[in-house]
Design a protein around this motif. Structure first.
Motif, PDB file in Angstrom:
ATOM      1  N   LEU A 259       0.872  -1.100  -0.012  1.00 35.05           N
ATOM      2  CA  LEU A 259      -0.146   0.042  -0.131  1.00 35.05           C
ATOM      3  C   LEU A 259       0.892   1.171  -0.107  1.00 35.05           C
ATOM      4  O   LEU A 259       1.303   1.647   0.876  1.00 35.05           O
ATOM      5  CB  LEU A 259      -0.977  -0.087   1.092  1.00 35.05           C
ATOM      6  CG  LEU A 259      -1.854   1.051   1.176  1.00 35.05           C
ATOM      7  CD1 LEU A 259      -3.002   0.942  -0.029  1.00 35.05           C
ATOM      8  CD2 LEU A 259      -2.883   1.006   2.508  1.00 35.05           C
ATOM      9  N   PRO A 260       1.147   1.800  -1.081  1.00 32.92           N
ATOM     10  CA  PRO A 260       1.860   3.178  -1.184  1.00 32.92           C
ATOM     11  C   PRO A 260       0.873   4.266  -0.780  1.00 32.92           C
ATOM     12  O   PRO A 260      -0.405   4.345  -1.283  1.00 32.92           O
ATOM     13  CB  PRO A 260       2.133   3.317  -2.567  1.00 32.92           C
ATOM     14  CG  PRO A 260       1.123   2.630  -3.250  1.00 32.92           C
ATOM     15  CD  PRO A 260       0.720   1.462  -2.521  1.00 32.92           C
ATOM     16  N   LEU A 261       1.585   5.216   0.097  1.00 37.88           N
ATOM     17  CA  LEU A 261       0.372   6.591   0.585  1.00 37.88           C
ATOM     18  C   LEU A 261       1.313   7.634   0.226  1.00 37.88           C
ATOM     19  O   LEU A 261       2.423   7.792   0.540  1.00 37.88           O
ATOM     20  CB  LEU A 261       0.286   6.384   1.991  1.00 37.88           C
ATOM     21  CG  LEU A 261      -0.834   5.142   2.320  1.00 37.88           C
ATOM     22  CD1 LEU A 261      -0.906   4.997   3.933  1.00 37.88           C
ATOM     23  CD2 LEU A 261      -2.019   5.317   1.733  1.00 37.88           C
ATOM     24  N   GLY A 262       0.732   8.618  -0.036  1.00 42.46           N
ATOM     25  CA  GLY A 262       1.298   9.811  -0.124  1.00 42.46           C
ATOM     26  C   GLY A 262       0.580  11.081   0.656  1.00 42.46           C
ATOM     27  O   GLY A 262      -0.728  10.963   0.653  1.00 42.46           O
ATOM     28  N   LEU A 263       1.273  11.617   1.732  1.00 42.10           N
ATOM     29  CA  LEU A 263       0.639  12.022   2.974  1.00 42.10           C
ATOM     30  C   LEU A 263       0.777  13.450   2.927  1.00 42.10           C
ATOM     31  O   LEU A 263       2.283  13.862   2.936  1.00 42.10           O
ATOM     32  CB  LEU A 263       0.739  11.416   4.171  1.00 42.10           C
ATOM     33  CG  LEU A 263      -0.026  11.885   5.538  1.00 42.10           C
ATOM     34  CD1 LEU A 263      -0.363  10.706   6.541  1.00 42.10           C
ATOM     35  CD2 LEU A 263       0.833  12.979   6.123  1.00 42.10           C
ATOM     36  N   ASP A 264       0.071  14.545   2.775  1.00 39.41           N
ATOM     37  CA  ASP A 264       0.237  16.041   2.927  1.00 39.41           C
ATOM     38  C   ASP A 264      -0.405  16.507   4.096  1.00 39.41           C
ATOM     39  O   ASP A 264      -1.592  16.529   4.087  1.00 39.41           O
ATOM     40  CB  ASP A 264       0.006  16.577   1.812  1.00 39.41           C
ATOM     41  CG  ASP A 264       0.497  17.996   1.572  1.00 39.41           C
ATOM     42  OD1 ASP A 264       1.710  18.151   0.776  1.00 39.41           O
ATOM     43  OD2 ASP A 264      -0.084  18.890   2.278  1.00 39.41           O
ATOM     44  N   ALA A 265       0.227  17.222   5.048  1.00 42.80           N
ATOM     45  CA  ALA A 265      -0.716  17.635   6.462  1.00 42.80           C
ATOM     46  C   ALA A 265      -0.346  19.101   6.659  1.00 42.80           C
ATOM     47  O   ALA A 265       0.795  19.500   6.520  1.00 42.80           O
ATOM     48  CB  ALA A 265      -0.508  16.800   7.402  1.00 42.80           C
ATOM     49  N   ASN A 266      -1.284  19.788   7.047  1.00 48.71           N
ATOM     50  CA  ASN A 266      -0.935  21.254   7.596  1.00 48.71           C
ATOM     51  C   ASN A 266      -1.674  21.438   8.693  1.00 48.71           C
ATOM     52  O   ASN A 266      -2.766  20.948   8.928  1.00 48.71           O
ATOM     53  CB  ASN A 266      -1.581  22.178   6.428  1.00 48.71           C
ATOM     54  CG  ASN A 266      -0.764  22.314   5.222  1.00 48.71           C
ATOM     55  OD1 ASN A 266       0.186  22.918   5.105  1.00 48.71           O
ATOM     56  ND2 ASN A 266      -1.467  21.522   4.367  1.00 48.71           N
ATOM     57  N   LEU A 267      -1.055  22.088   9.841  1.00 49.17           N
ATOM     58  CA  LEU A 267      -1.587  22.333  11.342  1.00 49.17           C
ATOM     59  C   LEU A 267      -1.376  23.733  11.642  1.00 49.17           C
ATOM     60  O   LEU A 267      -0.074  24.548  11.487  1.00 49.17           O
ATOM     61  CB  LEU A 267      -0.910  21.507  12.210  1.00 49.17           C
ATOM     62  CG  LEU A 267      -1.712  21.469  13.573  1.00 49.17           C
ATOM     63  CD1 LEU A 267      -3.243  21.177  13.553  1.00 49.17           C
ATOM     64  CD2 LEU A 267      -1.032  20.702  14.531  1.00 49.17           C
ATOM     65  N   PHE A 268      -2.267  24.475  11.763  1.00 48.82           N
ATOM     66  CA  PHE A 268      -2.125  25.961  12.163  1.00 48.82           C
ATOM     67  C   PHE A 268      -2.770  25.977  13.840  1.00 48.82           C
ATOM     68  O   PHE A 268      -3.889  25.500  13.885  1.00 48.82           O
ATOM     69  CB  PHE A 268      -2.989  26.985  11.470  1.00 48.82           C
ATOM     70  CG  PHE A 268      -2.663  27.004   9.941  1.00 48.82           C
ATOM     71  CD1 PHE A 268      -1.742  27.927   9.500  1.00 48.82           C
ATOM     72  CD2 PHE A 268      -3.306  26.125   9.133  1.00 48.82           C
ATOM     73  CE1 PHE A 268      -1.435  27.960   8.122  1.00 48.82           C
ATOM     74  CE2 PHE A 268      -2.825  26.223   7.751  1.00 48.82           C
ATOM     75  CZ  PHE A 268      -1.885  27.045   7.297  1.00 48.82           C
ATOM     76  N   GLN A 269      -1.967  26.933  14.726  1.00 46.00           N
ATOM     77  CA  GLN A 269      -2.642  26.943  15.914  1.00 46.00           C
ATOM     78  C   GLN A 269      -2.405  28.061  16.494  1.00 46.00           C
ATOM     79  O   GLN A 269      -1.393  29.081  16.199  1.00 46.00           O
ATOM     80  CB  GLN A 269      -1.691  25.620  16.990  1.00 46.00           C
ATOM     81  CG  GLN A 269      -2.114  24.516  16.565  1.00 46.00           C
ATOM     82  CD  GLN A 269      -1.216  23.510  17.432  1.00 46.00           C
ATOM     83  OE1 GLN A 269      -1.836  23.301  18.704  1.00 46.00           O
ATOM     84  NE2 GLN A 269      -0.162  23.046  17.283  1.00 46.00           N
ATOM     85  N   ALA A 270      -3.295  28.904  17.315  1.00 49.63           N
ATOM     86  CA  ALA A 270      -2.996  30.211  18.157  1.00 49.63           C
ATOM     87  C   ALA A 270      -3.704  29.779  19.340  1.00 49.63           C
ATOM     88  O   ALA A 270      -4.848  29.149  19.353  1.00 49.63           O
ATOM     89  CB  ALA A 270      -3.915  31.157  17.220  1.00 49.63           C
ATOM     90  N   GLU A 271      -3.106  30.422  20.329  1.00 46.87           N
ATOM     91  CA  GLU A 271      -3.321  30.438  21.718  1.00 46.87           C
ATOM     92  C   GLU A 271      -2.985  31.953  22.509  1.00 46.87           C
ATOM     93  O   GLU A 271      -2.116  32.386  22.084  1.00 46.87           O
ATOM     94  CB  GLU A 271      -2.482  29.403  22.560  1.00 46.87           C
ATOM     95  CG  GLU A 271      -3.140  29.383  24.133  1.00 46.87           C
ATOM     96  CD  GLU A 271      -2.459  28.176  24.459  1.00 46.87           C
ATOM     97  OE1 GLU A 271      -2.611  28.233  25.834  1.00 46.87           O
ATOM     98  OE2 GLU A 271      -2.144  26.988  23.854  1.00 46.87           O
TER      99      GLU A 271
END
Length: 493
Positions: A259-271
């Motif tokens: 199983l080949p997978l291409g993963l692309d993730a973004n995460l924005f945080q503010a506190e």
């Protein structure tokens, strides 16, 4: 593991001699994400850690135990389509670290019970006006207790008991600056995993993957106010595979899953955090994340997503008809998801005699959604022919809910001791899934190997259910899912 336990015991003994400052922590956690009739996800464990510093040297150690369980069961009216997949293990963890500070630079080394080892060096100007750090970590990733069982005893492979093992290497570089109450930092990291299955026999899983990412952070730490902004990005090219390895006169190795997978993730945080004169604290936070998963089309032989006949032992395979059992499946498509979370929290500072009691309440609202567009090509090979057909599957859904938390912490007059208790509960308010026709053009593999797509897609909505059935489902979500518990006790002297 025994050596790590001895190091931890020695750390405690040295700490009690009183020649250096010492801090320790005992912590227990429980996480119960899902507990339905056919599915379960839970984890619980306890750990103890201790650290001490003498001059420019610092030593830390920890030991703990963690128990996790993941399971999914598919029940069907047709017995041969019912099966159970689960994994669970009790892990004994340990960690020790050693660091040394010099005038303008420092070094750190750490060892844990994965096993893994890491080393880092850091440089800084006075008052951290500019600083930088480089790290390298290497270790072994191992997971045992993977079980798959089919209720149909005449299935290709009625049971699979497997392990997962791979080695990992990761490197990172970070740099930042601090000016008055402002801090700005950036980090770049990359790494890879490689199979480590030479001494593994039977069913074994591993992967050969590459990944890289960035992390940027801004922090304002004022007298009464704190602001933190961050952005993280991760890209990974993952290639998971399963092998059937037999050790006889000659090593027999058959790939039955890929199983080949291409993963692309973004995460924005503010506190944002505000501290009042009486010691009370108010916090507000927001999180937004996206995740894109691509499963590319793979046409090479032996790179099928699943080839059940190759999972059979050689002795069993010789007794079966080749033309009947030479079947394989290929899956390709895309899965996209996103999540938005925003919440508020308030912590009170109460005096109980000379002790401090810090109760805290938090409430978050969240929204998560996904869209999945997948195709599965079924192949059957004979001596002189190959038959195939491809079915398309699309589903989208979303969930809206809240996350409520209550906690309290008790501190001694000199802050030499503290104990805390906290719990959180996910409260899903609305859940919706829908299957439907793909409104856009279907993504097909490049010629010449283009599967035939025979779409068999229906629309399923949450209609026609009685009020009692809806309430039973809702109450199950509220009271049985997404519960977390944490207990801590610490000391410093």
């Amino acid at each position: 593991m025994r050596n790590l336990a001895k190091i931890f015991s020695a750390t405690l003994l040295i700490a009690n001699t009183g020649f250096a400052w010492n801090s320790g922590l005992v912590q227990c956690d429980g996480l119960f994400l899902l507990d339905w009739k056919g599915s379960k996800a839970s984890a619980k464990g306890c750990s103890a850690s201790d650290s001490l510093q003498a001059g420019d040297w610092a030593l830390g150690a920890s030991v703990g135990k963690t128990r996790y369980h993941l399971g999914y069961r598919r029940d069907s009216d047709r017995e041969k389509y019912s099966w159970n997949l689960k994994t669970g293990e009790t892990l004994t963890t340990g960690h020790t670290s050693l660091s040394r500070d010099f005038k303008f630079f420092g070094i750190d080394a750490n060892i844990n019970a994965l096993p893994a080892i890491g080393f880092s060096s850091r440089v800084h100007l006075p008052d951290s006006l500019l600083y930088a750090k480089a790290s390298i970590n290497a270790g072994l990733l191992e997971l045992s207790g993977i079980h798959w069982h089919s209720d149909w005893e005449e299935d290709y492979v009625p049971t699979i008991d497997a392990t997962y093992q791979s080695t990992a290497l990761a490197k990172s570089f970070s740099a930042g600056t601090k000016l008055l109450s402002h801090r700005l930092q950036g980090e770049f990291f990359y790494g890879e995993t490689s199979p480590d299955i030479e001494n593994q026999w039977g069913y074994t899983f591993s992967d050969s993957s590459d990944f890289w990412g960035t992390d940027f952070r801004y922090l304002y730490d004022g007298r009464n106010n704190k602001v933190q902004l961050s952005y993280a990005y991760l890209y990974a090219d993952i290639r998971l595979f399963g092998l059937m390895r037999e050790n006889g006169d000659e090593v027999s190795e058959k790939r039955f899953a890929y199983l080949p997978l291409g993963l692309d993730a973004n995460l924005f945080q503010a506190e944002f955090q505000r501290k009042f004169q009486d010691g009370d604290r108010f916090t507000a936070r927001a999180v937004y994340g996206t995740l894109e998963i691509n499963i590319p089309w793979e046409s090479r032989r032996f790179y099928e997503t699943l080839a059940p006949n190759r999972a059979l032992k050689s002795s069993t395979l010789k007794t079966l008809s080749f033309s009947i059992f030479q079947r394989s499946f290929r899956v390709y498509g895309d899965i996209d998801g996103k999540i938005l979370d925003a919440g508020l929290g308030y912590q009170w500072n109460l005096n109980v005699g000379r002790w401090h009691l810090l109760p805290k309440a938090t409430l978050d609202g969240f929204y998560a959604s996904y869209i999945a567009k997948l195709n599965m090509r079924k192949e059957k090979s004979g001596f002189f022919h190959i038959k195939h057909s491809t079915s398309a599957w699309q589903q989208e859904g979303y969930v809206v809910g809240a996350l409520a938390g209550l906690s309290t912490e008790l501190q001694s007059p000199s802050n030499a001791f503290f104990a805390s208790f906290g719990m959180e509960q996910i409260i899903p308010l609305h859940f919706h899934t829908e299957k439907g026709s793909d409104k856009g053009p279907a993504e097909e593999p490049e010629p010449p190997d283009i599967p035939d797509i025979n779409e068999d897609i229906t629309t399923e909505k949450n209609k026609g259910r009685s009020l009692a059935e809806k309430w039973d489902s809702f109450s199950s979500l509220v009271f049985r899912n997404g519960f977390a518990l944490q207990i801590q006790a610490g000391f410093r002297f």
